[in-house]
Design an enzyme around this catalytic site. Structure first.
Site, mmCIF file in Angstrom:
data_model
loop_
_atom_site.group_PDB
_atom_site.id
_atom_site.type_symbol
_atom_site.label_atom_id
_atom_site.label_comp_id
_atom_site.label_asym_id
_atom_site.label_seq_id
_atom_site.Cartn_x
_atom_site.Cartn_y
_atom_site.Cartn_z
ATOM 1 N N ASP A 205 62.948 85.054 60.760
ATOM 2 C CA ASP A 205 62.924 86.329 60.052
ATOM 3 C C ASP A 205 63.467 86.085 58.648
ATOM 4 O O ASP A 205 63.747 84.930 58.286
ATOM 5 C CB ASP A 205 63.769 87.372 60.800
ATOM 6 N N ASP A 207 66.596 87.614 56.159
ATOM 7 C CA ASP A 207 67.782 88.469 56.177
ATOM 8 C C ASP A 207 68.233 88.793 54.756
ATOM 9 O O ASP A 207 68.332 87.899 53.918
ATOM 10 C CB ASP A 207 68.926 87.747 56.906
ATOM 11 N N ASP A 297 65.506 91.719 58.263
ATOM 12 C CA ASP A 297 66.754 92.441 58.528
ATOM 13 C C ASP A 297 67.398 92.800 57.200
ATOM 14 O O ASP A 297 67.509 91.948 56.318
ATOM 15 C CB ASP A 297 67.748 91.546 59.309
#
Ligand code: 8DG
Ligand code: MN
Ligand code: MN
Length: 373
Positions: A205, A207, A297
């Site tokens: 992902d 962040d 995120d």
């Protein structure tokens, strides 16, 4: 001074936060095997064995050369009899039969597959496995299974999300989020954190830490950001967690992994044309799409908590775990993403930078690129 052809082996600490660990892993044949064992123990809820293998893998990642014989591991911390036996097997036969057995194990394979869906944790995966499900299609078609919205999004974008995110893709997302945030507030601060801040070339992902010097305006900034992404048509999914952080409760906070800052777990649409060099080619995917889905995120701490949040979200998980353990065991201090409590002085220690926090703990500063423990 002249460089020595055989630099003396530096003695490695049993704390990951006292070791320097770059992204270059010279002992992948061992650490890959240890990660499989750790994961298998995690699926069986054998937490101490799981942690033992995670620690052993972390130590080997900081060794600056490939280990050629088990004897070389004798002076290394956190390598017990079981880990050394696995290393010995790999050195002798090229693989460990214990690891090979796990990789062929039906339950292990199924739990790996189910937990690869965003929103499906080990508990749900175990329940599905015990209920007789064996494919993702089974889970989608079983009438007794009620998927929550996160799992629905997880299934919908499974193929894209399973594909790793490249650094170029992470940078492109950073540009988009930065521009969007500045469009909302000229004071917005956005920094890349997580694995990409540690210099990794790929991640699962991306962040980000978002903040603003305007006190109490962090969460509204995040909500406006998400809203703007929605209006731009690039928001595919949002799971927002509202802030439960209360500075007045600080001495009472429990020092746990999940923090109390406002945050959003997102899935965003990223277009080929937005990425320098283009999107990563997804194997076997030729459906004419010009975009891919990416997990992102975003956490928004208040500015005065910024250094603690940045340190906590940069990782690695093993590095964070040992920072906290070191603080507790060696300093009688409690560290988490919100602050640092000195149990001797009975007060919170303030910090404006990560360097300040390392100094409070009596640790040499370790830059993000060397925190890949
Ligand atoms: P990757 O994505 O490249 O695979 O690795 P990563 O960037 O190191 O892992 P991550 O799962 O994205 O987590 C980054 C850091 O964020 C890690 O040190 C743990 C930290 N973190 C918290 N709180 C939370 C939380 O509530 N959820 C998640 N997912 N991560 C959190 O401090
Ligand atoms: Mn990450
Ligand atoms: Mn993350």
């Amino acid at each position: 001074p002249e460089a020595s052809p055989h630099p003396p082996m530096v003695e490695l600490s049993r704390y990951a936060c006292k070791r320097r660990t770059s992204t270059e892993n010279h002992n992948e044949i061992f650490t890959d095997a240890f990660e499989v064992l750790a994961e298998s123990y995690e699926f069986s809820q054998c937490d101490s064995q799981c942690l033992a293998f995670r620690r052993a893998a972390s130590v080997l990642k900081s060794v600056p050369c490939p280990l050629q014989h088990v004897g070389a591991a004798a002076s290394l911390p956190c390598l017990g009899g079981h880990t050394r036996a696995v290393m010995q097997e790999i050195l002798q036969y090229g693989q460990s039969c214990e690891v090979e057995k796990i990789l062929c194990n039906d339950r292990y394979q199924m739990l790996k597959l189910f937990t690869s869906v965003f929103g499906v944790g080990p508990k749900t995966a175990e329940k599905w496995y015990r209920g007789g499900l064996r494919t993702l299609k089974d889970a989608l078609e079983d009438p007794s299974i009620e998927l929550n919205s996160m799992q629905k999004a997880g299934f919908l974008h499974h193929k894209d999300i399973s594909q790793s995110v490249s650094r170029a893709e992470a940078m492109a997302l950073g540009d988009i989020l930065h521009e969007t945030a500045l469009g909302i507030s000229a004071h917005a601060v956005l920094v890349l954190t997580g694995g990409f801040r540690r210099g990794k070339a790929f991640g699962h992902d991306v962040d980000f830490l978002l903040s603003t010097p305007e006190k109490g305006k962090e969460e509204i900034l995040l909500l406006s950001l998400v809203d703007s992404l929605r209006r731009q048509g690039i928001l595919l999914y949002c799971d927002h967690h509202t802030s439960t952080f209360d500075i007045n409760n600080m001495p009472g906070v429990s020092f746990e992994a999940m923090d109390h800052f406002a945050k959003s777990f997102l899935i965003l649409r990223l277009y080929d044309s937005q990425v320098e060099g283009g999107l990563q080619r997804v194997e076997g995917q030729d459906d004419g799409r010009s975009w891919r889905a990416v997990r992102v995120d975003v956490v928004t701490p208040p500015m005065e908590r910024y250094a603690f949040a940045l340190l906590g979200w940069t990782g690695s998980r093993q590095f964070e775990r040992d920072l906290r353990r070191f603080a507790r065991k060696e300093n009688r201090m409690l560290l988490d993403n919100h602050g640092l409590w000195d149990n001797t002085k009975k007060e919170f220690l303030e910090a404006e930078s990560e360097e300040d926090i390392f100094a409070h703990l009596g640790l040499e500063y370790i830059e993000p690129q060397l925190r890949n423990a």
